[in-house]
Design a protein around this motif. Structure first.
Motif, PDB file in Angstrom:
ATOM      1  N   ASP A  50      -2.705   3.510  -1.095  1.00 54.78           N
ATOM      2  CA  ASP A  50      -1.958   4.585  -0.449  1.00 54.78           C
ATOM      3  C   ASP A  50      -0.713   4.036   0.245  1.00 54.78           C
ATOM      4  N   LEU A  51      -0.871   2.947   0.988  1.00 55.80           N
ATOM      5  CA  LEU A  51       0.278   2.378   1.691  1.00 55.80           C
ATOM      6  C   LEU A  51       1.299   1.796   0.725  1.00 55.80           C
ATOM      7  N   LEU A  52       0.841   1.202  -0.371  1.00 54.53           N
ATOM      8  CA  LEU A  52       1.777   0.643  -1.348  1.00 54.53           C
ATOM      9  C   LEU A  52       2.642   1.723  -1.986  1.00 54.53           C
ATOM     10  N   SER A  53       2.148   2.956  -1.999  1.00 58.97           N
ATOM     11  CA  SER A  53       2.931   4.045  -2.585  1.00 58.97           C
ATOM     12  C   SER A  53       3.984   4.595  -1.615  1.00 58.97           C
ATOM     13  N   ALA A  54       3.934   4.177  -0.345  1.00 58.69           N
ATOM     14  CA  ALA A  54       4.934   4.633   0.631  1.00 58.69           C
ATOM     15  C   ALA A  54       6.287   4.019   0.289  1.00 58.69           C
ATOM     16  N   PRO A  55       7.376   4.788   0.417  1.00 57.70           N
ATOM     17  CA  PRO A  55       8.701   4.267   0.054  1.00 57.70           C
ATOM     18  C   PRO A  55       9.158   3.086   0.922  1.00 57.70           C
ATOM     19  N   ASP A  56       8.618   2.962   2.132  1.00 59.19           N
ATOM     20  CA  ASP A  56       9.019   1.870   3.019  1.00 59.19           C
ATOM     21  C   ASP A  56       7.959   0.776   3.132  1.00 59.19           C
ATOM     22  N   ALA A  57       7.032   0.736   2.197  1.00 57.53           N
ATOM     23  CA  ALA A  57       5.940  -0.239   2.256  1.00 57.53           C
ATOM     24  C   ALA A  57       6.461  -1.672   2.162  1.00 57.53           C
ATOM     25  N   LYS A  58       5.852  -2.538   2.965  1.00 57.00           N
ATOM     26  CA  LYS A  58       6.150  -3.966   2.928  1.00 57.00           C
ATOM     27  C   LYS A  58       4.841  -4.713   2.722  1.00 57.00           C
ATOM     28  N   VAL A  59       4.888  -5.767   1.927  1.00 62.53           N
ATOM     29  CA  VAL A  59       3.743  -6.647   1.752  1.00 62.53           C
ATOM     30  C   VAL A  59       4.145  -8.010   2.298  1.00 62.53           C
ATOM     31  N   LEU A  60       3.419  -8.464   3.306  1.00 69.91           N
ATOM     32  CA  LEU A  60       3.733  -9.716   3.988  1.00 69.91           C
ATOM     33  C   LEU A  60       2.522 -10.633   3.933  1.00 69.91           C
TER      34      LEU A  60
END
Length: 153
Positions: A50-60
């Protein structure tokens, strides 16, 4: 003589039946617990999707000081993050890994790491995430230096 043999056979059959019922019952409880654990893990991983589909998602991601690696998926617009870790050193039974949200004030507890993804929300001022080793059950404030930290900005 024959009656004794029948009595012994009946007692053995009854004992075997009780043993089978106990084993089946215990196995059923273990299966239920495993199913509940799987459902909880699946819910955490669906939060990642769900969060990965957000337009402002960041993976750190960052490595831990003593081994392992942590990843945070964060969406500022949803004010939510999911924290995942693997390969962290095992802890003594009286210790837990605890996640902290570091913002403008004191670090806030975000939960205990129990092997599944940890969801944190209310992250409007989040600048970093830190993982510490705390007494079992967690602490209201960090008591050790972070074993890893991930900056958000």
């Amino acid at each position: 003589m024959r009656n004794r043999w029948l009595v012994r056979a009946s007692v053995l059959a009854a004992a075997a039946s009780v043993l089978v019922a106990v084993v089946v019952g215990v196995q059923g409880l273990q299966d239920r617990r495993e199913l509940d654990d799987l459902k909880q893990s699946a819910a955490g991983y669906s939060q990642v999707s769900d969060l990965l589909s957000a337009p402002d998602a960041k993976v750190l991601s960052e490595p831990g000081a003593g081994g392992g690696k942590a990843t945070v998926v964060i969406s500022p617009s949803r004010s939510k993050a999911v924290f995942l870790a693997n390969g962290l050193p095992p802890l003594a039974a009286d210790r837990d890994y605890q996640l902290w949200v570091v913002g403008t004030g004191d670090p806030r507890p975000a939960g205990l790491l129990r092997g599944e993804p940890l969801v944190a929300d209310g992250l409007a001022d989040a600048r970093a995430f830190a993982l510490t080793v705390e007494p079992s059950g967690g602490s209201p404030a960090p008591t050790t230096k972070p074993v890893l930290a991930i900056a958000v900005a």
